[in-house]
Scaffold this motif. Structure first.
Motif, PDB file in Angstrom:
ATOM      1  N   HIS A   9     -37.515   5.633-113.574  1.00  0.00           N
ATOM      2  CA  HIS A   9     -37.126   4.224-113.378  1.00  0.00           C
ATOM      3  C   HIS A   9     -37.288   3.409-114.660  1.00  0.00           C
ATOM      4  CE1 HIS A   9     -36.260   0.584-111.195  1.00  0.00           C
ATOM      5  NE2 HIS A   9     -37.352   0.030-111.698  1.00  0.00           N
ATOM      6  N   TYR A  52     -30.965   8.981-107.215  1.00  0.00           N
ATOM      7  CA  TYR A  52     -29.607   8.447-107.275  1.00  0.00           C
ATOM      8  C   TYR A  52     -28.759   9.370-108.143  1.00  0.00           C
ATOM      9  CZ  TYR A  52     -32.122   4.252-105.820  1.00  0.00           C
ATOM     10  OH  TYR A  52     -32.936   3.367-105.157  1.00  0.00           O
ATOM     11  N   PHE A  76     -36.970   4.674-100.416  1.00  0.00           N
ATOM     12  CA  PHE A  76     -37.085   3.376-101.071  1.00  0.00           C
ATOM     13  C   PHE A  76     -35.717   2.985-101.632  1.00  0.00           C
ATOM     14  CE2 PHE A  76     -37.940   0.794-104.893  1.00  0.00           C
ATOM     15  CZ  PHE A  76     -38.616  -0.259-104.305  1.00  0.00           C
ATOM     16  N   GLN A  77     -35.177   1.900-101.152  1.00  0.00           N
ATOM     17  CA  GLN A  77     -33.920   1.326-101.606  1.00  0.00           C
ATOM     18  C   GLN A  77     -32.777   2.345-101.728  1.00  0.00           C
ATOM     19  OE1 GLN A  77     -35.006  -0.884-105.179  1.00  0.00           O
ATOM     20  NE2 GLN A  77     -35.722  -2.591-103.939  1.00  0.00           N
ATOM     21  N   GLU A  79     -29.084   3.870-101.567  1.00  0.00           N
ATOM     22  CA  GLU A  79     -27.771   3.296-101.841  1.00  0.00           C
ATOM     23  C   GLU A  79     -26.695   4.260-101.364  1.00  0.00           C
ATOM     24  OE1 GLU A  79     -27.197   2.063-105.884  1.00  0.00           O
ATOM     25  OE2 GLU A  79     -29.211   1.184-106.012  1.00  0.00           O
ATOM     26  N   SER A  83     -27.398   7.809-103.143  1.00  0.00           N
ATOM     27  CA  SER A  83     -28.696   8.374-102.773  1.00  0.00           C
ATOM     28  C   SER A  83     -28.564   9.769-102.185  1.00  0.00           C
ATOM     29  CB  SER A  83     -29.395   7.476-101.755  1.00  0.00           C
ATOM     30  OG  SER A  83     -29.842   6.293-102.366  1.00  0.00           O
ATOM     31  N   PRO A 103     -35.833   6.569-108.353  1.00  0.00           N
ATOM     32  CA  PRO A 103     -36.113   5.197-107.922  1.00  0.00           C
ATOM     33  C   PRO A 103     -37.438   4.695-108.500  1.00  0.00           C
ATOM     34  CG  PRO A 103     -36.575   6.722-106.141  1.00  0.00           C
ATOM     35  CD  PRO A 103     -35.984   7.529-107.254  1.00  0.00           C
TER      36      PRO A 103
END
Length: 107
Positions: A9, A52, A76-77, A79, A83, A103
């Motif tokens: 990240h 991702y 976590f988050q 997409e 993802s 992430p």
């Protein structure tokens, strides 16, 4: 062998060779890449190997099974269209050059 780049990240890159037949998660785990926890060891029973994957690589990673889709709900988050759980992506020679973005954290 496929050369895969894992991008933390914070932007730190880890370029590693991963043998065909292993998973993208196993490549990270075996090379001590931070950001992939893999708590379930690759059983698709958690979301701690979430990453991702962009562009054409997403399609090359293979089809997503419903169990993986269900587990991504806990990531976590996540997409849509980016993802994946790296334990569900089997490395092939065609994946040479794959870039995997991690992430901010895993849950």
């Amino acid at each position: 062998m496929a050369k895969i780049t894992y991008v933390e990240h914070n932007g730190t890159k880890h370029e590693v060779d991963v043998a065909a037949g292993l998973t993208v998660m196993e490549g990270a785990r075996d090379n001590n890449v931070p950001g992939i926890e893999a708590d379930c060891g690759g059983a698709c029973a958690c979301s701690t190997c979430h990453a991702y994957i962009d562009g054409d690589w997403y399609a090359k990673a293979g089809d997503m099974e419903s169990m993986e889709q269900d587990m991504l709900d806990f990531a976590f988050q996540p997409e849509a269209g980016r993802s994946r759980l790296t334990c569900q992506i089997t490395v092939t020679e065609d994946m040479d050059g794959l870039v995997v973005q991690l992430p901010e954290r895993q849950i």
